[in-house]
Design a protein around this motif. Sequence first.
Motif, PDB file in Angstrom:
ATOM      1  N   GLY A 166       0.805  -1.225   0.000  1.00 36.70           N
ATOM      2  CA  GLY A 166       0.000   0.000   0.000  1.00 36.70           C
ATOM      3  C   GLY A 166       0.833   1.268   0.000  1.00 36.70           C
ATOM      4  N   PRO A 167       1.802   1.400   0.926  1.00 34.72           N
ATOM      5  CA  PRO A 167       2.645   2.596   0.926  1.00 34.72           C
ATOM      6  C   PRO A 167       3.421   2.814  -0.374  1.00 34.72           C
ATOM      7  N   ILE A 168       3.906   1.748  -0.982  1.00 35.13           N
ATOM      8  CA  ILE A 168       4.648   1.902  -2.235  1.00 35.13           C
ATOM      9  C   ILE A 168       3.735   2.424  -3.330  1.00 35.13           C
ATOM     10  N   VAL A 169       2.563   1.809  -3.470  1.00 36.54           N
ATOM     11  CA  VAL A 169       1.624   2.242  -4.516  1.00 36.54           C
ATOM     12  C   VAL A 169       1.178   3.680  -4.265  1.00 36.54           C
ATOM     13  N   SER A 170       0.865   4.005  -3.038  1.00 37.92           N
ATOM     14  CA  SER A 170       0.425   5.357  -2.702  1.00 37.92           C
ATOM     15  C   SER A 170       1.507   6.386  -3.015  1.00 37.92           C
ATOM     16  N   THR A 171       2.732   6.090  -2.612  1.00 42.16           N
ATOM     17  CA  THR A 171       3.825   7.039  -2.814  1.00 42.16           C
ATOM     18  C   THR A 171       4.117   7.273  -4.286  1.00 42.16           C
ATOM     19  N   LEU A 172       4.107   6.205  -5.075  1.00 40.13           N
ATOM     20  CA  LEU A 172       4.510   6.324  -6.472  1.00 40.13           C
ATOM     21  C   LEU A 172       3.385   6.791  -7.391  1.00 40.13           C
ATOM     22  N   PHE A 173       2.165   6.331  -7.141  1.00 38.89           N
ATOM     23  CA  PHE A 173       1.114   6.542  -8.138  1.00 38.89           C
ATOM     24  C   PHE A 173      -0.035   7.443  -7.706  1.00 38.89           C
ATOM     25  N   GLN A 174      -0.191   7.709  -6.407  1.00 38.07           N
ATOM     26  CA  GLN A 174      -1.361   8.465  -5.957  1.00 38.07           C
ATOM     27  C   GLN A 174      -1.204   9.956  -6.260  1.00 38.07           C
ATOM     28  N   HIS A 175      -1.520  10.305  -7.481  1.00 38.33           N
ATOM     29  CA  HIS A 175      -1.460  11.693  -7.930  1.00 38.33           C
ATOM     30  C   HIS A 175      -2.614  11.944  -8.897  1.00 38.33           C
ATOM     31  N   SER A 176      -3.213  13.076  -8.818  1.00 36.52           N
ATOM     32  CA  SER A 176      -4.204  13.541  -9.791  1.00 36.52           C
ATOM     33  C   SER A 176      -5.267  12.481 -10.072  1.00 36.52           C
ATOM     34  N   GLU A 177      -5.211  11.847 -11.258  1.00 36.78           N
ATOM     35  CA  GLU A 177      -6.250  10.916 -11.696  1.00 36.78           C
ATOM     36  C   GLU A 177      -6.195   9.555 -11.008  1.00 36.78           C
ATOM     37  N   PHE A 178      -5.084   9.239 -10.341  1.00 41.75           N
ATOM     38  CA  PHE A 178      -4.942   7.941  -9.677  1.00 41.75           C
ATOM     39  C   PHE A 178      -5.446   8.095  -8.245  1.00 41.75           C
ATOM     40  N   THR A 179      -6.605   7.517  -7.972  1.00 43.67           N
ATOM     41  CA  THR A 179      -7.322   7.786  -6.731  1.00 43.67           C
ATOM     42  C   THR A 179      -6.902   6.859  -5.589  1.00 43.67           C
ATOM     43  N   VAL A 180      -7.445   7.131  -4.398  1.00 44.11           N
ATOM     44  CA  VAL A 180      -7.200   6.277  -3.235  1.00 44.11           C
ATOM     45  C   VAL A 180      -7.746   4.874  -3.489  1.00 44.11           C
ATOM     46  N   THR A 181      -8.876   4.778  -4.178  1.00 42.64           N
ATOM     47  CA  THR A 181      -9.422   3.467  -4.540  1.00 42.64           C
ATOM     48  C   THR A 181      -8.447   2.695  -5.418  1.00 42.64           C
ATOM     49  N   PRO A 234       0.634  14.329   2.323  1.00 46.06           N
ATOM     50  CA  PRO A 234       1.132  14.958   1.093  1.00 46.06           C
ATOM     51  C   PRO A 234       2.165  14.065   0.403  1.00 46.06           C
ATOM     52  N   ALA A 235       2.357  14.283  -0.897  1.00 41.33           N
ATOM     53  CA  ALA A 235       3.231  13.436  -1.705  1.00 41.33           C
ATOM     54  C   ALA A 235       4.661  13.408  -1.172  1.00 41.33           C
ATOM     55  N   MET A 236       5.198  14.568  -0.814  1.00 40.30           N
ATOM     56  CA  MET A 236       6.584  14.623  -0.352  1.00 40.30           C
ATOM     57  C   MET A 236       6.752  13.924   0.996  1.00 40.30           C
ATOM     58  N   VAL A 237       5.728  14.028   1.835  1.00 40.38           N
ATOM     59  CA  VAL A 237       5.782  13.337   3.124  1.00 40.38           C
ATOM     60  C   VAL A 237       5.799  11.827   2.903  1.00 40.38           C
ATOM     61  N   ARG A 238       4.944  11.357   1.981  1.00 41.15           N
ATOM     62  CA  ARG A 238       4.916   9.929   1.673  1.00 41.15           C
ATOM     63  C   ARG A 238       6.279   9.464   1.161  1.00 41.15           C
ATOM     64  N   ALA A 239       6.868  10.229   0.277  1.00 44.12           N
ATOM     65  CA  ALA A 239       8.158   9.840  -0.306  1.00 44.12           C
ATOM     66  C   ALA A 239       9.251   9.747   0.760  1.00 44.12           C
ATOM     67  N   GLY A 240       9.310  10.758   1.627  1.00 47.68           N
ATOM     68  CA  GLY A 240      10.313  10.746   2.682  1.00 47.68           C
ATOM     69  C   GLY A 240      10.106   9.608   3.660  1.00 47.68           C
ATOM     70  N   ARG A 241       8.867   9.366   3.997  1.00 49.54           N
ATOM     71  CA  ARG A 241       8.553   8.302   4.961  1.00 49.54           C
ATOM     72  C   ARG A 241       8.871   6.931   4.374  1.00 49.54           C
TER      73      ARG A 241
END
Length: 516
Positions: free
Chosen positions: A329-344, A479-486
């Motif tokens: 989950g964290p990997i997918v969220s960090t890399l792909f969760q932007h704009s059109e790529f939703t939480v679902t 936020p995206a940067m927080v996810r990346a750092g974490r």
Amino acid sequence: MSSNLFRSSGIVSLMTLVSRLLGFVRDVLQASLFGAGAAMDVFFVAFRIPNLFRRLFAEGAFQQAFVPVLTETRNTRSPAEVRALIDVVSGTLGGFLLLFTAVAVIAAPLLMGAFAPGFADDPEKFEQGVRLLRWTFPYLMFMSLAALVSGILNAYGKFAIPALTPVWLNIVMIAAALLYAPSVEALAIAVFFAGIVQLLFQLPAVAKLGLLPRPRWGWHDPQVRRIITLMIPIVFGASVQQVSLLLDSIIASFLPGQGSVSWLWFADRLMEFPLGTFSIAIATVILPSLAGHHARNSAEEFSDTLDWALRAVVLLGLPATVGLFVLAGPIVSTLFQHSEFTVTDVGQTAWALMAYALGFLGFSFVKILIPGFYARQQTREPIRFGVIALVCGMLLSVGFTLSLLAMDFVAPHAGIALATAISAWINACLLARALYRQRVWRPRREWRVFLLRIGIANLVMAVVLAWTAGSLEGWTSAPAMVRAGRLAATIVAAAVAYFALLYAMGMRPARYLRRA
């Protein structure tokens, strides 16, 4: 022996890492700009069809058959005969590919109907798929010729350029995504031109060796016939994973709603990162070495090379398996969760990644063990094992998917990925058992202690990952940067725990890998 292999594998891994990182940039852009809807489902199917044939015929069957024959010719015959072999193989391969590509482009509606029958219910979606396939399919021709050139370079110990070549696919597609989003047609056209660029990129290195192909038709040439004879069964034996992944897309095209094909695609891409970075890199390096040992009748060195490769894969692949599963989950969220790529989309892709992760070591072992057969130009058993694994995977895929649908499970496509993972393990076990029974591979006595230490270290690492990762909701809301750092901090902490524990148990991974 293994010191040179370790160094060569490191070179290939580094070059592959550059390509994979750019591949992630490409995937992130596609997820952000295009999402995981119907348009990307169509593009991924259109891209996967030539990619399947590329891995079957080019990187799978052709390279596995061509490199041992070229290595044997280089070791036992004159340089003039080596050049003659390259000329006649390049001319015959090129002629066949040109005809095959022309037929496929004309028959694009039939191919789309065969590989994505679920699209037939939506005429607009189906027609778009046909248009995209006519642009993407010639990629097979260019990349098969590029595989010929890569095989020449690998046989001569030149691994860096072939490993770096896939970078150009990512560069061209990134440019297309940035300039022409959200047009999936632009992505398909980019695939076409990326194939040309990758072929041209390698030609100067081959010319430097004095082996630039001068194509000459030679269908009846004995060496060509020999390669073809080896290729036919290898198509089935060496590429079960790719056939399984394509069957995944077929079954996913029938699932209700939109996005199943894309979720499986993105999950597979994430698994391919460590698989290509070290598993495929090691397999690429050992094939010419194994072929050379066989040509010189060096059975002990052959076994040692294979054993070294398997230990290297376990040492690096088991923690990759644990990381992909626990951090899906964290990997997918960090890399792909932007704009059109939703939480679902994050949650659904994570389910698929967890299932694929269970088969990561199985996929890796298959990559390592297959060269143990083809370096000896033995093809009958791998095809039999491959077909057995493929049939099991197909039955399991249908069974798991129907069961999860009946249970109203939130991610029925995860059953498809799980079946593919089990299929890989079946194939790997059959291959390993055959090599052991033939006394081609004799495991070293240190395996028991090795596996015990690796197992303990991975168990501790899994606990560290689970503790530091926390809940998926905490990732998707950040936020995206927080996810990346974490994510970076979590991976570093897990890696430190893993290698520190190995060190504490008296194991020195780098020295261990270099020891023959």
